[in-house]
Design a protein around this motif. Structure first.
Motif, PDB file in Angstrom:
ATOM      1  N   GLU A 130      89.915  32.945  -8.550  1.00 16.70           N
ATOM      2  CA  GLU A 130      90.076  33.126  -9.870  1.00 16.70           C
ATOM      3  C   GLU A 130      89.377  34.093 -10.319  1.00 16.70           C
ATOM      4  O   GLU A 130      88.101  35.028  -9.834  1.00 16.70           O
ATOM      5  N   LEU A 131      89.829  34.633 -12.047  1.00 14.37           N
ATOM      6  CA  LEU A 131      88.952  36.003 -12.296  1.00 14.37           C
ATOM      7  C   LEU A 131      88.733  35.504 -14.194  1.00 14.37           C
ATOM      8  O   LEU A 131      90.301  35.038 -14.471  1.00 14.37           O
ATOM      9  N   GLU A 132      87.321  35.389 -14.133  1.00 12.32           N
ATOM     10  CA  GLU A 132      87.761  35.190 -15.668  1.00 12.32           C
ATOM     11  C   GLU A 132      86.553  35.706 -16.877  1.00 12.32           C
ATOM     12  O   GLU A 132      85.301  36.786 -15.707  1.00 12.32           O
ATOM     13  N   THR A 133      87.183  36.188 -17.542  1.00  7.82           N
ATOM     14  CA  THR A 133      86.350  36.830 -18.392  1.00  7.82           C
ATOM     15  C   THR A 133      84.357  35.947 -18.524  1.00  7.82           C
ATOM     16  O   THR A 133      85.216  34.712 -18.652  1.00  7.82           O
ATOM     17  N   ILE A 134      83.106  36.229 -18.646  1.00  8.08           N
ATOM     18  CA  ILE A 134      82.097  35.636 -19.307  1.00  8.08           C
ATOM     19  C   ILE A 134      82.273  35.824 -20.861  1.00  8.08           C
ATOM     20  O   ILE A 134      80.941  36.646 -21.287  1.00  8.08           O
ATOM     21  N   PRO A 135      82.236  35.612 -21.958  1.00  6.00           N
ATOM     22  CA  PRO A 135      82.400  35.774 -22.829  1.00  6.00           C
ATOM     23  C   PRO A 135      80.585  35.736 -23.539  1.00  6.00           C
ATOM     24  O   PRO A 135      80.116  36.877 -24.279  1.00  6.00           O
ATOM     25  N   ASP A 136      79.489  35.790 -22.484  1.00  5.55           N
ATOM     26  CA  ASP A 136      78.335  35.496 -23.230  1.00  5.55           C
ATOM     27  C   ASP A 136      77.343  35.668 -22.412  1.00  5.55           C
ATOM     28  O   ASP A 136      75.811  36.064 -22.677  1.00  5.55           O
TER      29      ASP A 136
ATOM     30  N   LEU B 182      86.280  26.726 -26.227  1.00  9.31           N
ATOM     31  CA  LEU B 182      87.614  27.140 -25.855  1.00  9.31           C
ATOM     32  C   LEU B 182      87.203  27.500 -23.841  1.00  9.31           C
ATOM     33  O   LEU B 182      85.861  28.101 -24.319  1.00  9.31           O
ATOM     34  N   SER B 183      88.007  27.134 -23.378  1.00 10.22           N
ATOM     35  CA  SER B 183      87.705  27.998 -22.123  1.00 10.22           C
ATOM     36  C   SER B 183      87.803  29.335 -21.928  1.00 10.22           C
ATOM     37  O   SER B 183      88.358  29.934 -22.881  1.00 10.22           O
ATOM     38  N   PRO B 184      87.531  30.403 -20.925  1.00  3.81           N
ATOM     39  CA  PRO B 184      87.467  31.447 -21.591  1.00  3.81           C
ATOM     40  C   PRO B 184      88.842  32.320 -20.747  1.00  3.81           C
ATOM     41  O   PRO B 184      89.347  31.280 -20.048  1.00  3.81           O
TER      42      PRO B 184
ATOM     43  N   PHE C 178      93.268  43.119 -22.002  1.00  7.47           N
ATOM     44  CA  PHE C 178      92.864  43.401 -22.649  1.00  7.47           C
ATOM     45  C   PHE C 178      90.854  42.734 -22.754  1.00  7.47           C
ATOM     46  O   PHE C 178      90.399  43.508 -22.706  1.00  7.47           O
ATOM     47  N   GLN C 179      91.386  41.253 -22.738  1.00  8.17           N
ATOM     48  CA  GLN C 179      90.073  40.563 -22.394  1.00  8.17           C
ATOM     49  C   GLN C 179      89.578  40.978 -21.518  1.00  8.17           C
ATOM     50  O   GLN C 179      88.176  40.912 -21.391  1.00  8.17           O
ATOM     51  N   PHE C 180      89.546  40.688 -20.301  1.00 10.77           N
ATOM     52  CA  PHE C 180      89.198  41.367 -18.879  1.00 10.77           C
ATOM     53  C   PHE C 180      88.745  43.117 -19.095  1.00 10.77           C
ATOM     54  O   PHE C 180      87.691  43.063 -18.781  1.00 10.77           O
ATOM     55  N   GLN C 181      89.427  43.861 -19.635  1.00 10.33           N
ATOM     56  CA  GLN C 181      88.960  44.987 -19.745  1.00 10.33           C
ATOM     57  C   GLN C 181      87.752  45.404 -20.586  1.00 10.33           C
ATOM     58  O   GLN C 181      86.724  45.673 -20.686  1.00 10.33           O
ATOM     59  N   GLN C 182      86.920  43.838 -22.161  1.00  9.59           N
ATOM     60  CA  GLN C 182      86.142  44.067 -22.245  1.00  9.59           C
ATOM     61  C   GLN C 182      85.152  43.618 -22.468  1.00  9.59           C
ATOM     62  O   GLN C 182      84.106  43.173 -22.770  1.00  9.59           O
ATOM     63  N   GLY C 183      84.836  42.358 -21.545  1.00  6.33           N
ATOM     64  CA  GLY C 183      83.739  41.264 -21.060  1.00  6.33           C
ATOM     65  C   GLY C 183      83.175  41.283 -19.579  1.00  6.33           C
ATOM     66  O   GLY C 183      84.015  42.286 -18.900  1.00  6.33           O
ATOM     67  N   HIS C 184      82.347  41.180 -19.769  1.00  2.00           N
ATOM     68  CA  HIS C 184      82.151  41.019 -17.971  1.00  2.00           C
ATOM     69  C   HIS C 184      83.022  39.998 -17.378  1.00  2.00           C
ATOM     70  O   HIS C 184      84.120  38.786 -18.199  1.00  2.00           O
TER      71      HIS C 184
ATOM     72  N   VAL D  60      82.502  42.718 -13.344  1.00  2.00           N
ATOM     73  CA  VAL D  60      82.148  41.667 -12.261  1.00  2.00           C
ATOM     74  C   VAL D  60      80.598  41.506 -11.856  1.00  2.00           C
ATOM     75  O   VAL D  60      79.660  42.156 -11.208  1.00  2.00           O
ATOM     76  N   VAL D  61      79.944  40.862 -12.933  1.00  2.00           N
ATOM     77  CA  VAL D  61      78.316  40.207 -12.543  1.00  2.00           C
ATOM     78  C   VAL D  61      78.439  38.483 -12.274  1.00  2.00           C
ATOM     79  O   VAL D  61      77.037  38.396 -12.207  1.00  2.00           O
ATOM     80  N   ASP D  62      79.274  37.610 -11.982  1.00  2.00           N
ATOM     81  CA  ASP D  62      79.397  36.545 -11.168  1.00  2.00           C
ATOM     82  C   ASP D  62      80.358  36.764 -10.026  1.00  2.00           C
ATOM     83  O   ASP D  62      81.553  36.629 -10.277  1.00  2.00           O
ATOM     84  N   ILE D  63      79.554  35.846  -8.655  1.00  2.00           N
ATOM     85  CA  ILE D  63      80.471  36.540  -7.864  1.00  2.00           C
ATOM     86  C   ILE D  63      80.327  34.884  -7.171  1.00  2.00           C
ATOM     87  O   ILE D  63      79.390  34.447  -6.741  1.00  2.00           O
ATOM     88  N   HIS D  64      81.745  33.989  -6.458  1.00  2.00           N
ATOM     89  CA  HIS D  64      81.221  32.968  -6.067  1.00  2.00           C
ATOM     90  C   HIS D  64      81.983  32.985  -4.706  1.00  2.00           C
ATOM     91  O   HIS D  64      83.600  32.877  -4.902  1.00  2.00           O
ATOM     92  N   LEU D  65      81.330  33.362  -3.331  1.00  2.00           N
ATOM     93  CA  LEU D  65      82.382  32.450  -2.060  1.00  2.00           C
ATOM     94  C   LEU D  65      82.517  30.775  -1.510  1.00  2.00           C
ATOM     95  O   LEU D  65      81.583  30.509  -1.477  1.00  2.00           O
TER      96      LEU D  65
END
Length: 153
Positions: free
Chosen positions: A136-142, A14-16, A72-78, A117-122
Motif C-alpha cells: 500500500e502506498l498512501e499520501t500523508i496529507p498532514d 476522507l481517506s487519503p 499527481f497527488q503522490f508527487q505533491q505529498g509525503h 516516503v516518510v513512514d514505512i511499515h513492514l
C-alpha cells in the motif's frame, strides 16, 4: 479516489489517496547485486523484478485504475509505504531485505522521488503455497517535520 467514511456522530472523513498492489516477492538482498569489474551492479533478477513492477503499473494505468490525478497527488505529498511480505518459510528471509528494491521499483514506476516516503511499515507472514508481497502506498496529507528543525534553503 477519495472515499468518504461517515461516522455515527455525523463527521465525514476522507481517506487519503492510496494505491494497493500485489507483487511477486522481490529478490533477497544477496540476489540483488553483483560485482562486475570492480563495480556493484544490479543483477538480472533484480532488473526483472523492477520491470515487472513497472509493467504492472502501466497495465493499471491503461485499465484506468491508476489515474494522472492519483500520480499527481503522490508527487505533491509525503508518502507512507506498507509492505506485507508473505514468505514460503518463516526464517529463510529477512524482513527488510526487499524494502529498498520494492520502494525503488514503485517510486520509479510512478515517477516519484523515494525521498517523499516518510513512514514505512513492514510485516512478515507465511504463505508457503503463494508467496507474494502486498503493498500500500498512501499520501500523508498532514505530515510535518519537527518545527525545531527548520531547513534553510
Amino acid at each position: 479516489m477519495d472515499e468518504q467514511i461517515h461516522e455515527p456522530e455525523g463527521k465525514v472523513y476522507l481517506s487519503p489517496p492510496r494505491l494497493c498492489l500485489t507483487l511477486p516477492l522481490p529478490p533477497g538482498i544477496n540476489q540483488q547485486y553483483a560485482t562486475v569489474n570492480g563495480h556493484r551492479v544490479s543483477t538480472q533478477v533484480a532488473r526483472r523484478f523492477k520491470r515487472d513492477v513497472h509493467s504492472l503499473l502501466r497495465r493499471l494505468e491503461q485499465q484506468g485504475k491508476l489515474s494522472e490525478t492519483l500520480r499527481f497527488q503522490f508527487q505533491q505529498g509525503h508518502l507512507a509505504l506498507l509492505l506485507d511480505f508473505y514468505f514460503a518459510t518463516p526464517l529463510r528471509r529477512d524482513l527488510d531485505g526487499g524494502l529498498k528494491i520494492t520502494q525503488d521499483a514503485i517510486c520509479e514506476g510512478l515517477g516519484l522521488n523515494d525521498n517523499r516516503v516518510v513512514d514505512i511499515h513492514l510485516m512478515k507472514h507465511i504463505d508457503p503455497l503463494h508467496p507474494h508481497l502486498y503493498v500500500e502506498l498512501e499520501t500523508i496529507p498532514d505530515w510535518q517535520f519537527d518545527k525545531e528543525y527548520v531547513l534553510l534553503t
